[in-house]
Design an enzyme around this catalytic site. Structure first.
Site, PDB file in Angstrom:
ATOM      1  N   LYS A  24       0.840  -1.211   0.000  1.00  0.00           N
ATOM      2  CA  LYS A  24       0.000   0.000   0.000  1.00  0.00           C
ATOM      3  C   LYS A  24       0.867   1.250   0.000  1.00  0.00           C
ATOM      4  O   LYS A  24       0.651   2.174  -0.780  1.00  0.00           O
ATOM      5  CB  LYS A  24      -0.889   0.009   1.255  1.00  0.00           C
ATOM      6  CG  LYS A  24      -1.437   1.387   1.615  1.00  0.00           C
ATOM      7  CD  LYS A  24      -2.300   1.365   2.853  1.00  0.00           C
ATOM      8  CE  LYS A  24      -1.565   1.610   4.154  1.00  0.00           C
ATOM      9  NZ  LYS A  24      -1.205   3.029   4.412  1.00  0.00           N
ATOM     10  N   ASN A  25       1.869   1.263   0.868  1.00  0.00           N
ATOM     11  CA  ASN A  25       2.655   2.492   1.041  1.00  0.00           C
ATOM     12  C   ASN A  25       3.616   2.749  -0.113  1.00  0.00           C
ATOM     13  O   ASN A  25       4.179   3.837  -0.223  1.00  0.00           O
ATOM     14  CB  ASN A  25       3.383   2.468   2.392  1.00  0.00           C
ATOM     15  CG  ASN A  25       2.392   2.624   3.535  1.00  0.00           C
ATOM     16  OD1 ASN A  25       1.245   2.985   3.326  1.00  0.00           O
ATOM     17  ND2 ASN A  25       2.833   2.329   4.750  1.00  0.00           N
ATOM     18  N   CYS A 118      -5.532   8.131   9.666  1.00  0.00           N
ATOM     19  CA  CYS A 118      -5.527   7.473  10.970  1.00  0.00           C
ATOM     20  C   CYS A 118      -5.257   8.500  12.058  1.00  0.00           C
ATOM     21  O   CYS A 118      -4.604   9.504  11.841  1.00  0.00           O
ATOM     22  CB  CYS A 118      -4.420   6.438  11.040  1.00  0.00           C
ATOM     23  SG  CYS A 118      -4.719   5.023  10.043  1.00  0.00           S
ATOM     24  N   ARG A 123       0.927  15.195  13.567  1.00  0.00           N
ATOM     25  CA  ARG A 123       1.847  14.876  12.481  1.00  0.00           C
ATOM     26  C   ARG A 123       1.991  16.085  11.579  1.00  0.00           C
ATOM     27  O   ARG A 123       1.257  16.250  10.624  1.00  0.00           O
ATOM     28  CB  ARG A 123       1.329  13.657  11.733  1.00  0.00           C
ATOM     29  CG  ARG A 123       1.168  12.480  12.679  1.00  0.00           C
ATOM     30  CD  ARG A 123       0.464  11.350  12.012  1.00  0.00           C
ATOM     31  NE  ARG A 123       1.308  10.695  11.044  1.00  0.00           N
ATOM     32  CZ  ARG A 123       0.912   9.702  10.289  1.00  0.00           C
ATOM     33  NH1 ARG A 123      -0.317   9.273  10.383  1.00  0.00           N
ATOM     34  NH2 ARG A 123       1.731   9.133   9.452  1.00  0.00           N
ATOM     35  N   ASP A 306       4.959   0.339  12.022  1.00  0.00           N
ATOM     36  CA  ASP A 306       3.731  -0.301  11.528  1.00  0.00           C
ATOM     37  C   ASP A 306       3.636  -1.780  11.917  1.00  0.00           C
ATOM     38  O   ASP A 306       2.607  -2.411  11.692  1.00  0.00           O
ATOM     39  CB  ASP A 306       3.624  -0.139  10.008  1.00  0.00           C
ATOM     40  CG  ASP A 306       3.382   1.308   9.613  1.00  0.00           C
ATOM     41  OD1 ASP A 306       2.686   2.015  10.364  1.00  0.00           O
ATOM     42  OD2 ASP A 306       3.895   1.737   8.569  1.00  0.00           O
ATOM     43  N   ARG A 399      -8.495  -0.778   5.041  1.00  0.00           N
ATOM     44  CA  ARG A 399      -7.766   0.300   4.356  1.00  0.00           C
ATOM     45  C   ARG A 399      -6.393  -0.171   3.927  1.00  0.00           C
ATOM     46  O   ARG A 399      -5.878   0.250   2.899  1.00  0.00           O
ATOM     47  CB  ARG A 399      -7.577   1.492   5.317  1.00  0.00           C
ATOM     48  CG  ARG A 399      -8.708   2.478   5.311  1.00  0.00           C
ATOM     49  CD  ARG A 399      -8.289   3.721   6.058  1.00  0.00           C
ATOM     50  NE  ARG A 399      -7.030   4.230   5.541  1.00  0.00           N
ATOM     51  CZ  ARG A 399      -6.249   5.093   6.158  1.00  0.00           C
ATOM     52  NH1 ARG A 399      -6.605   5.570   7.337  1.00  0.00           N
ATOM     53  NH2 ARG A 399      -5.123   5.505   5.611  1.00  0.00           N
TER      54      ARG A 399
HETATM   55  N1  EPU Z   1       8.928  11.106  13.030  1.00  0.00           N
HETATM   56  C1  EPU Z   1       9.871  11.243  13.981  1.00  0.00           C
HETATM   57  N2  EPU Z   1      11.142  11.032  13.647  1.00  0.00           N
HETATM   58  C2  EPU Z   1      11.507  10.684  12.401  1.00  0.00           C
HETATM   59  C3  EPU Z   1      10.545  10.521  11.418  1.00  0.00           C
HETATM   60  C4  EPU Z   1       9.245  10.730  11.760  1.00  0.00           C
HETATM   61  O1  EPU Z   1       9.580  11.557  15.114  1.00  0.00           O
HETATM   62  O2  EPU Z   1      12.689  10.528  12.186  1.00  0.00           O
HETATM   63  C5  EPU Z   1       7.543  11.299  13.396  1.00  0.00           C
HETATM   64  C6  EPU Z   1       6.825  12.390  12.688  1.00  0.00           C
HETATM   65  O3  EPU Z   1       6.854  13.612  13.389  1.00  0.00           O
HETATM   66  C7  EPU Z   1       5.438  11.851  12.626  1.00  0.00           C
HETATM   67  C8  EPU Z   1       5.650  10.359  12.536  1.00  0.00           C
HETATM   68  O4  EPU Z   1       6.922  10.123  13.031  1.00  0.00           O
HETATM   69  O5  EPU Z   1       4.711  12.125  13.789  1.00  0.00           O
HETATM   70  C9  EPU Z   1       5.544   9.763  11.171  1.00  0.00           C
HETATM   71  O6  EPU Z   1       6.227  10.513  10.254  1.00  0.00           O
HETATM   72  P1  EPU Z   1       6.206  10.305   8.700  1.00  0.00           P
HETATM   73  O7  EPU Z   1       6.080  11.643   8.115  1.00  0.00           O
HETATM   74  O8  EPU Z   1       7.380   9.481   8.334  1.00  0.00           O
HETATM   75  O9  EPU Z   1       4.886   9.479   8.418  1.00  0.00           O
HETATM   76  P2  EPU Z   1       4.030   9.513   7.112  1.00  0.00           P
HETATM   77  O10 EPU Z   1       4.910   9.775   5.954  1.00  0.00           O
HETATM   78  O11 EPU Z   1       2.872  10.392   7.295  1.00  0.00           O
HETATM   79  C10 EPU Z   1       4.282   6.972   6.493  1.00  0.00           C
HETATM   80  C11 EPU Z   1       3.365   5.799   6.288  1.00  0.00           C
HETATM   81  C12 EPU Z   1       2.763   5.381   7.615  1.00  0.00           C
HETATM   82  C13 EPU Z   1       3.906   4.999   8.541  1.00  0.00           C
HETATM   83  C14 EPU Z   1       4.893   6.172   8.675  1.00  0.00           C
HETATM   84  C15 EPU Z   1       6.125   5.825   9.480  1.00  0.00           C
HETATM   85  C16 EPU Z   1       2.613   6.033   4.021  1.00  0.00           C
HETATM   86  C17 EPU Z   1       1.514   6.373   3.090  1.00  0.00           C
HETATM   87  N3  EPU Z   1       2.350   6.155   5.324  1.00  0.00           N
HETATM   88  O12 EPU Z   1       3.502   8.027   7.036  1.00  0.00           O
HETATM   89  O13 EPU Z   1       1.969   4.239   7.363  1.00  0.00           O
HETATM   90  O14 EPU Z   1       3.407   4.657   9.824  1.00  0.00           O
HETATM   91  O15 EPU Z   1       5.324   6.595   7.385  1.00  0.00           O
HETATM   92  O16 EPU Z   1       6.840   4.781   8.884  1.00  0.00           O
HETATM   93  O17 EPU Z   1       3.684   5.641   3.593  1.00  0.00           O
HETATM   94  C18 EPU Z   1       0.220   2.692   7.720  1.00  0.00           C
HETATM   95  O18 EPU Z   1       0.528   2.158   6.670  1.00  0.00           O
HETATM   96  O19 EPU Z   1      -0.570   2.168   8.545  1.00  0.00           O
HETATM   97  C19 EPU Z   1       0.794   4.011   8.057  1.00  0.00           C
HETATM   98  C20 EPU Z   1       0.254   4.840   8.941  1.00  0.00           C
END
Ligand code: EPU
Length: 419
Positions: A24-25, A118, A123, A306, A399
């Site tokens: 998915k991601n 979610c 974030r 995850d 999802r």
């Molecule tokens: N964060 C840190 N330190 C870091 C990196 C991130 O504290 O070094 C924090 C951020 O502040 C934030 C959270 O971690 O609160 C996640 O950050 P990120 O921006 O990396 O998340 P995202 O890009 O919004 C993707 C995945 C998520 C997965 C996260 C973390 C997709 C579409 N979504 O989200 O997937 O949990 O990265 O690996 O790729 C899921 O599939 O269930 C899902 C939520």
């Protein structure tokens, strides 16, 4: 759809063979990146899950034609409307933010309501905006809308404010067609980020350093259409391995990319789960006398956030005190309150840390799925619990996992989907 539930009769050992689907991601950013060309794109191994329909709704709203059947998605973005994407469309999925860079590049203007998704704590979108600003994008003030404009992006050298996954993906998608060279430091390197880079390179982009935290990109004038197979979902693979382990089952899981899960295998060994890895598959064997461990999540290649909830479900069956340390999100221990209803007695130390004492004789209960991965965690616990568990809000599980109930049932689980 929100009213669907799973009724699970616990205690069945899983047995047999199952295949992991596409990620998915990886699929989500790759679908958004299809807007970077006016030529046709064909994607195979696309998971048939709710988020893929959500992202297609946004494409249709932009006037882009798609065709989705048998896990193959065809996208042809001949033209992309320059319109504001409203809250109704983006609120279902936080990953809608992935349209930021492609629309900015394609139309010189993007207006997107703040994405939902979610409920995983605060974030911020800073990582996304600061990357795009580094290329000269103008962020216009608006409280309810993300509104960015550019007369032409220019490559830059910069460090991400954090190794955000989708933030890095936006930074990459904006750089591939920017003028000149880009270096992105502290880039996220998750397998899905790598798959996006491989896809873009097939389209004619020039990205090097794929898989590391420093990406170098040479901007090109145009990208072309291509065909790409979405990489296998390491999160689904991990979840299926844990399902086999928690039921003391014997299961062969196919289409696994072992090096996407290096630390996961180490942690499984530490717990005492027996398994055999081959090039593209893993065989899990019944394992008794599991031991408690310390589980800490971090960015790739460390243990993925995850898989934290699903792994903790297994740790309820391990002897001793396991320590869980979630370092990415502040809302990702919520499912422990659901496991409490199943007779686990978690000690939640703060929003990031918890201790659990095992092994626990889990009992079926009425529980809720609070996000995709929390839902998978309670589902695994239910497979090991005595009696029946009812999981509500399984929309979240759907999802992110393609027919997880059917896959587990094909291995002997007893999961009924009811309205
Ligand atoms: N964060 C840190 N330190 C870091 C990196 C991130 O504290 O070094 C924090 C951020 O502040 C934030 C959270 O971690 O609160 C996640 O950050 P990120 O921006 O990396 O998340 P995202 O890009 O919004 C993707 C995945 C998520 C997965 C996260 C973390 C997709 C579409 N979504 O989200 O997937 O949990 O990265 O690996 O790729 C899921 O599939 O269930 C899902 C939520």
């Amino acid at each position: 759809m929100h009213s669907h539930k799973f009724l699970i009769t616990g205690g069945q050992k899983l047995e047999g063979q199952v295949r992991v689907g596409g990620s998915k991601n990886a699929a989500l950013p790759i679908i958004a990146a299809a807007l970077l060309t006016d030529q046709p794109i064909t994607l195979t191994n696309v998971p048939d899950i709710a988020d893929i329909y959500t992202i297609q709704h946004i494409l249709h709203f932009l006037g882009v034609v798609t065709e989705f059947a048998d896990n193959t998605l065809k996208i042809h973005a001949k033209a992309v409307a320059n319109v504001e994407i409203p809250h109704e469309l983006v609120s279902k999925m936080r990953a809608s933010i992935l349209f930021l860079a492609p629309l900015l590049v394609r139309n010189g203007d993007v207006r997107l309501a703040f994405p939902g998704g979610c409920v995983l704590g605060k974030r911020p979108v800073d990582a996304h905006l600061s990357a795009l600003e580094a290329y000269g994008a103008e962020v216009l003030e608006d409280n309810e809308l993300l509104h960015l404009q550019t007369k032409g992006l220019v490559g830059a050298k910069f460090t991400m404010t954090e190794a955000s996954v989708t933030g890095t993906e936006n930074a990459i998608m904006a750089a591939v067609l920017a003028k000149g060279k880009t270096t992105i430091r502290l880039a996220a390197s998750e397998p899905h980020v790598q798959d996006l880079c491989e896809f873009l390179n097939k389209m004619g982009a020039k990205i090097t350093g794929v898989g590391t935290h420093t990406l170098r990109i040479e901007g090109v004038k145009k990208l072309k259409g291509c065909e790409h197979k979405i990489t296998s979902d390491y999160l689904e693979a991990g979840t299926l391995v844990l399902a086999a382990a928690i039921t003391q089952g014997e299961v062969e899981i196919l289409d696994v990319v072992p090096h996407h899960l290096d630390i996961f295998w180490q942690k499984l060994r530490e717990v005492g789960v027996k398994f055999e890895l081959e090039e593209d598959r893993v065989r899990v064997f019944p394992s008794k006398h599991l031991k408690a461990i310390r589980l800490q999540t971090a960015i790739f290649p460390s243990f993925p956030t995850d898989l934290q909830a699903p792994f903790t479900a297994l740790l309820t069956q391990a002897k001793g005190t396991s320590f869980i340390f979630e370092t990415l999100f502040d809302g990702r221990l919520q499912y422990l309150y659901e496991l409490e209803k199943m007779k686990l007695k978690p000690k939640i130390l703060n929003p990031y840390q918890a201790e659990i004492e095992g092994p626990v004789d889990l009992k079926g209960a009425f529980v809720n799925s609070c996000d995709i991965r929390a839902g998978a965690g309670v589902l695994l616990a239910a497979l090991a619990a005595e009696g029946q568990t009812e999981i509500s809000n399984i929309y979240y599980i759907d999802r992110g996992y393609e027919r997880l109930d059917e896959k587990l049932n094909s291995l002997g689980a007893k999961i009924e989907r009811v309205k």
